[in-house]
Design an enzyme around this catalytic site. Structure first.
Site, PDB file in Angstrom:
ATOM      1  N   GLN A  58      -7.727  15.008   1.712  1.00 18.52           N
ATOM      2  CA  GLN A  58      -6.379  14.640   2.303  1.00 18.52           C
ATOM      3  C   GLN A  58      -5.447  15.276   1.508  1.00 18.52           C
ATOM      4  O   GLN A  58      -4.163  15.606   2.257  1.00 18.52           O
ATOM      5  CB  GLN A  58      -6.441  13.083   2.065  1.00 18.52           C
ATOM      6  CG  GLN A  58      -5.326  12.567   2.905  1.00 18.52           C
ATOM      7  CD  GLN A  58      -5.205  10.908   3.010  1.00 18.52           C
ATOM      8  OE1 GLN A  58      -6.412  10.371   2.616  1.00 18.52           O
ATOM      9  NE2 GLN A  58      -4.103  10.254   3.332  1.00 18.52           N
ATOM     10  N   GLU A  92      -8.561  -2.332   6.610  1.00 14.16           N
ATOM     11  CA  GLU A  92      -7.865  -2.719   7.806  1.00 14.16           C
ATOM     12  C   GLU A  92      -8.230  -3.671   8.585  1.00 14.16           C
ATOM     13  O   GLU A  92      -9.384  -4.085   8.880  1.00 14.16           O
ATOM     14  CB  GLU A  92      -7.730  -1.154   8.470  1.00 14.16           C
ATOM     15  CG  GLU A  92      -7.146  -0.095   7.517  1.00 14.16           C
ATOM     16  CD  GLU A  92      -6.656   1.206   8.395  1.00 14.16           C
ATOM     17  OE1 GLU A  92      -6.251   0.988   9.496  1.00 14.16           O
ATOM     18  OE2 GLU A  92      -6.487   2.190   7.595  1.00 14.16           O
ATOM     19  N   HIS A 105       0.919  -1.105  -0.230  1.00 15.99           N
ATOM     20  CA  HIS A 105       0.067  -0.027   0.015  1.00 15.99           C
ATOM     21  C   HIS A 105       1.002   1.184   0.080  1.00 15.99           C
ATOM     22  O   HIS A 105       0.637   2.148  -0.768  1.00 15.99           O
ATOM     23  CB  HIS A 105      -0.915  -0.050   1.322  1.00 15.99           C
ATOM     24  CG  HIS A 105      -1.717   1.128   1.356  1.00 15.99           C
ATOM     25  ND1 HIS A 105      -2.691   1.577   0.496  1.00 15.99           N
ATOM     26  CD2 HIS A 105      -1.544   2.225   2.376  1.00 15.99           C
ATOM     27  CE1 HIS A 105      -3.255   2.808   1.176  1.00 15.99           C
ATOM     28  NE2 HIS A 105      -2.695   3.161   2.163  1.00 15.99           N
ATOM     29  N   TYR A 110      -2.934  17.559   4.021  1.00 12.68           N
ATOM     30  CA  TYR A 110      -1.958  16.840   4.768  1.00 12.68           C
ATOM     31  C   TYR A 110      -0.599  17.115   5.197  1.00 12.68           C
ATOM     32  O   TYR A 110       0.143  16.843   6.025  1.00 12.68           O
ATOM     33  CB  TYR A 110      -2.106  15.299   4.422  1.00 12.68           C
ATOM     34  CG  TYR A 110      -1.161  14.958   3.295  1.00 12.68           C
ATOM     35  CD1 TYR A 110      -1.196  15.540   2.206  1.00 12.68           C
ATOM     36  CD2 TYR A 110       0.132  14.208   3.569  1.00 12.68           C
ATOM     37  CE1 TYR A 110      -0.054  15.320   1.161  1.00 12.68           C
ATOM     38  CE2 TYR A 110       0.934  13.851   2.797  1.00 12.68           C
ATOM     39  CZ  TYR A 110       0.720  14.411   1.655  1.00 12.68           C
ATOM     40  OH  TYR A 110       2.056  14.009   0.521  1.00 12.68           O
TER      41      TYR A 110
END
Lengths: 444, 444
Positions: free
Chosen positions: A251, A212, A145, A255
């Site tokens: 995001q 997750e 990822h 971020y």
């Protein structure tokens, strides 16, 4: 690491018939904990244990059986809906309760008649998050990822230099963690349109899921005193599934330099059942490093972790669009991956790392594993990966396409352990599922 | 915004003589809340109100005065040490309690004889963090801090493009928040030595403080329902001081791509007293944007915020090294700044931003303001700034020098409000102080 014992015996069967159903996540070898109330009665919350398609209500069970004193003592807080108190019990005590429940639910148990009256159909139960969650920390353990997402931003240098040394993590928002079935509105936020310099305020157009695992913590170390690798496994109570919903456009704009914030804090969703580390004991695997990769630092190393720090859990993402639901079509599987293969770090290493600076964990803290993407392109644990950053739509069986989530989309994460060859030496231990539907954004 | 009322009258005096002492942080116009137990007795925790160098113990006070029924009801949870319950009361109710306490503590009060027996010397009290803190969010509101720190990493482009649009924040660790006086060990962690590619595991060599305000939240919005700017001010209960200790070397190596983690989570320290927003009402200032800066987006705008969103609070950092302490020398002031000047965003804007995506706040959540550095070089709220990234040591009065903190260093943050001309129209309303000493790192 928990030793195998009679509760893991694959030959065990339960007097609850559905526990033996093919593909059942909750056979008698599992016995996960969840917090519920009976939907029609809206009465007090209590802890139950999933068995087949039923729940053994520990509040009722406490009073109908003459349990050994120590078991009855432990059932007290569980009957009152307090899983945290049980999480704090020693591993010996927790094992004793598991053994007692296993014996009582076995075919031929003398308690069958009494306990049969304590069963609640899962379909009649209203679940909550399983425990009082204190702090929530989200990690970033899948190197696949990290590499795939890094590649979208830095094609020549996808993996940052710290990745193979530091189990990267950040603090998440605990208040907005919901239990499976809690739908949520598409978030609004500041978004920088491509090619522009001034942001707009709008509903997220790049809403995504993240596949997750949730690890529930049972340790409470004194501030300033780290949990060493020798003790780290005992800090873990059990596992569930976590969907760490993410607004990619929010995001991207917010971020830097302090990490994700509003892009994640609108909602996170967990599965209702916590599968204990003891139930997962048959599925442990060695932890290894690929040749050429740096060995973990000493504070992240132990023999037990090398021998069996990893866990063989198959993870799946399923999507059911509104069009599919309206047509009565089942959800479609988008991807599958495996925790042992996806994760560059073990859960024990996350515990040791989190506390090595002296940070104190508390009973009920939750760790997210980070998105569990496998090494293959179709094993991405998010749409960001599967759609190559939104450039290649994913084709669904009914001809629909998705780059990111649309209103009415239901995402379902599933997880289970099974021996790789499907042999009956280990039954299937399932985590159940976590599902939620994206509702339209608030207007105005 | 809270209106001024009789509790703000600068002419008011208290029958507690120390409340009139020159430079006292806690005159009768302040009345901040704290949670304490009597040190010698180690008995139950209760909430008290600071007055002069004393605490009015609300547990004792509940029983010795015939309070109006509504006041007595509100004193119940406070007597039991539960500030959160009081935080959740409406502003009308909280004002009523403040008025009753103000009247009772005034010179000439009929309750003097009874309440005099409910005073505990602050020096005899063991304080705790003031409330049950749920989630802790740390912001980054000082544009001067963001610019100074950005300059160390990106000399040509110190301020990131999102800064003037987004009130940047991130989730912090709640479990490791301590009350003033809790010393802590220097953290260990992974550090990348200059010019090297492989990290070492060692005690932080670049340990720093951060001068922040702590804002305590009293709202609990439903998930999915933002708190608008119109309601945002009412979401704030009060303010304290926060030292957000930071290990700069750990931070530099770990923070990409998800933000600070172990560099901060080893310890954060708050002052024991929460000064209510009502007490701060006389010190509100207009919120303005410098010419040429973008106006805040509509969701971050309200007339009340423009009129009086800022707060005139003077903030100070003091340092006492071990050498100074051993010689009986007082702490030296390292810097001073002002919240209204340092912060690019108001507290109401932080509330509105935090919830605009639907994130739910809870009573007892804490916001950190981020390091409050002023525009001048000597107004930096951290050693990182004052020492130009560790390159120019700060000179102390006794000839010692500091780039970062050494073992035995005690850092004290102070804050107070006073009218700029020192006129008696407004008395000094102090936040008190937060102090802690750096202990040597754990060995092995």
């Amino acid at each position: 690491m928990t030793q195998l014992n009679q509760t893991h015996d694959a030959q065990l069967t339960s007097w609850v018939p559905s526990a033996q159903a093919l593909g059942c996540d909750f056979p008698i070898q599992n016995l996960p904990f969840g917090r519920f109330q009976i939907q029609a009665k809206q009465d007090d919350w209590r802890i139950g244990v999933a068995i087949g398609d039923q729940i053994l209500d520990l509040r009722s069970a406490l009073s109908v059986v003459a349990w050994p004193a120590e078991v009855a003592r432990m059932l007290g807080p569980l009957a009152a809906g307090d899983l945290n108190a049980h999480m704090a019990e020693s591993s010996v005590n927790r094992s004793a309760l598991r053994a007692a429940l296993s014996t009582s639910l076995q075919t031929g148990s003398a308690h069958q008649a009494a306990l049969a009256k304590c069963l609640v159909a899962q379909s009649d139960a209203q679940m909550s998050v399983p425990c009082r969650i204190g702090d929530y920390t989200d990690f970033f353990t899948s190197i696949h990822h990290a590499t795939s997402v890094g590649k979208l931003f830095r094609p020549d240098n996808p993996l940052l230099p710290n990745y193979k040394y530091v189990p990267i993590g950040y603090h998440g928002r605990a208040s907005s963690i919901n239990v499976s079935g809690t739908n949520f509105k598409r978030p609004l936020g500041q978004i920088l349109p491509p090619g522009q310099e001034t942001p707009v305020f709008a509903p997220s157009k790049r809403l995504d899921y993240e596949l997750e695992l949730a690890a529930y913590i049972r340790a409470s170390n004194v501030q300033g005193e780290p949990i060493s690798m020798v003790d780290a496994e005992d800090a873990l109570f059990g596992l569930g599934l976590l969907n760490d919903w993410s607004a990619r456009d929010v995001q991207a704009w917010e971020y830097q330099p302090l990490g994700p914030f509003l892009a994640k804090s609108f909602a996170s969703t967990v599965s209702p059942w916590v599968v204990t580390m003891e139930a997962l004991a048959p599925f442990r695997l060695p932890f290894t490093r690929a040749e050429g990769d740096p060995q973990p630092m000493p504070y992240l190393t132990s023999k037990a972790n090398s021998d069996s720090g990893a866990i063989n859990i198959t993870l799946e993402v399923w999507l059911q669009t509104k069009t599919m639901a309206d047509a009565g079509a089942p959800a479609a599987r988008l991807s599958t991956s495996n925790f042992a293969e996806a994760s560059y770090w073990t859960l024990a290493q996350l515990v040791a790392h989190h506390t090595v600076n002296g940070c104190n964990l508390q009973v009920g803290d939750m760790f997210g594993s980070g998105t569990q993407s496998g090494p293959k392109l179709d094993e991405g644990g998010s749409l960001l990966e599967l759609s190559k950053g939104g450039k290649q739509p994913v084709e669904l069986p009914n001809g629909e396409r998705r780059t990111f989530l649309e209103d009415g989309d239901t995402v379902i994460l599933r997880g289970y352990c099974q021996s790789p060859d499907g042999s009956p030496s280990h039954v299937r231990i399932g985590l159940g599922e976590v599902r939620a539907t994206v509702l339209p954004a608030r207007v105005g």
